[in-house]
Design a protein around this motif. Structure first.
Motif, mmCIF file in Angstrom:
data_model
loop_
_atom_site.group_PDB
_atom_site.id
_atom_site.type_symbol
_atom_site.label_atom_id
_atom_site.label_comp_id
_atom_site.label_asym_id
_atom_site.label_seq_id
_atom_site.Cartn_x
_atom_site.Cartn_y
_atom_site.Cartn_z
ATOM 1 N N SER A 167 0.838 -1.190 0.000
ATOM 2 C CA SER A 167 0.000 0.000 0.000
ATOM 3 C C SER A 167 0.881 1.252 0.000
ATOM 4 O O SER A 167 1.958 1.264 0.595
ATOM 5 N N ASP A 195 -6.530 4.467 -3.581
ATOM 6 C CA ASP A 195 -5.261 4.665 -2.865
ATOM 7 C C ASP A 195 -4.073 4.789 -3.814
ATOM 8 O O ASP A 195 -3.064 5.414 -3.468
ATOM 9 N N ASP A 196 -4.193 4.182 -4.985
ATOM 10 C CA ASP A 196 -3.081 4.162 -5.939
ATOM 11 C C ASP A 196 -3.232 5.181 -7.064
ATOM 12 O O ASP A 196 -2.235 5.600 -7.651
#
Length: 223
Positions: free
Chosen positions: A120, A153-154
């Motif tokens: 992450s 998140d990416d």
């Protein structure tokens, strides 16, 4: 310095190691310089990227998945054969609209570029992938699809202005325009300095990989 009167304290960057040379050359070709405001000295040309010094691919090691048997620094994805459709929205920008097929394609491309089991991102990190679009309505649609796909998140999505301070190892530029084409300036950059600068800025956000999504048949017909 001699050619920049009034900018005695500015140092011009002639070499850049943060962007792949092919991407840098494309961005510079579209907008070779920025027109300065009236009465101000002209800004210098963008720095030239140095192939020998480029180390941007190192940032891809932890999470990048080379798709489609691998790809170079630049990939063009033509939506023309798909017969997609753009929907215009009433508002202050007469060109604003969205193209569901190209939005879904960009999200699928972003997913394909991310390795399964990747770590992450750390809090505060820049996004791994940026999806940039010229229209706010389309960027909002892409953002919604990213959240539904669990990729927020990416990957970040927005317009060049809404994400003005962000860069990423990979940029997906969605040109959005499709049938029915109404003469939007995204495919008339030669007649529109502002559009040239916006597109050049989008390209220059990419460090290592650039994916351009659009109906290139329309582009060839109207540029």
């Amino acid at each position: 310095r001699d050619n920049l009167p009034g900018l005695e304290f500015r140092r011009v960057l002639f070499r850049s190691y943060r962007i792949h040379p092919r991407i840098a050359a494309l961005a510079a070709e579209i907008a070779p310089y920025r027109e300065a405001p009236e009465g101000k000295p002209q800004a210098p040309a963008p720095p030239r990227s140095d192939a020998d010094g480029f180390r941007g691919d190192e940032a891809l090691a932890e999470w990048y998945n080379p798709p489609w048997g691998g790809m170079g620094p630049l990939l063009m994805v033509d939506t023309g054969p798909s017969k997609a459709w753009i929907t215009r929205l009433a508002g202050p920008d007469p060109c604003d609209g969205f193209n569901f097929l190209s939005a879904a394609l960009c999200v699928s491309a972003a997913r394909a570029l991310l390795r399964d089991g990747r770590p992450s991102p750390a809090p505060g990190d820049d996004p791994r992938v940026l999806i940039l679009a010229p229209y706010a309505a389309h960027a909002a649609l892409v953002d919604l699809l990213l959240r539904q796909a669990g990729l927020a998140d990416d990957v970040r999505a927005g317009t060049p202005e809404s994400l003005y301070d962000l860069r990423a190892p990979v940029v997906i530029l969605d040109l959005v325009e499709d049938d029915p084409f109404s003469g939007a300036p995204v495919y008339r950059p030669s007649a529109d300095p502002l559009t040239r600068r916006r597109i050049s800025d989008c390209l220059a956000r990419a460090h290592s990989r650039l994916v351009v999504v659009g109906n290139f048949e329309i582009g060839r017909a109207h540029v």
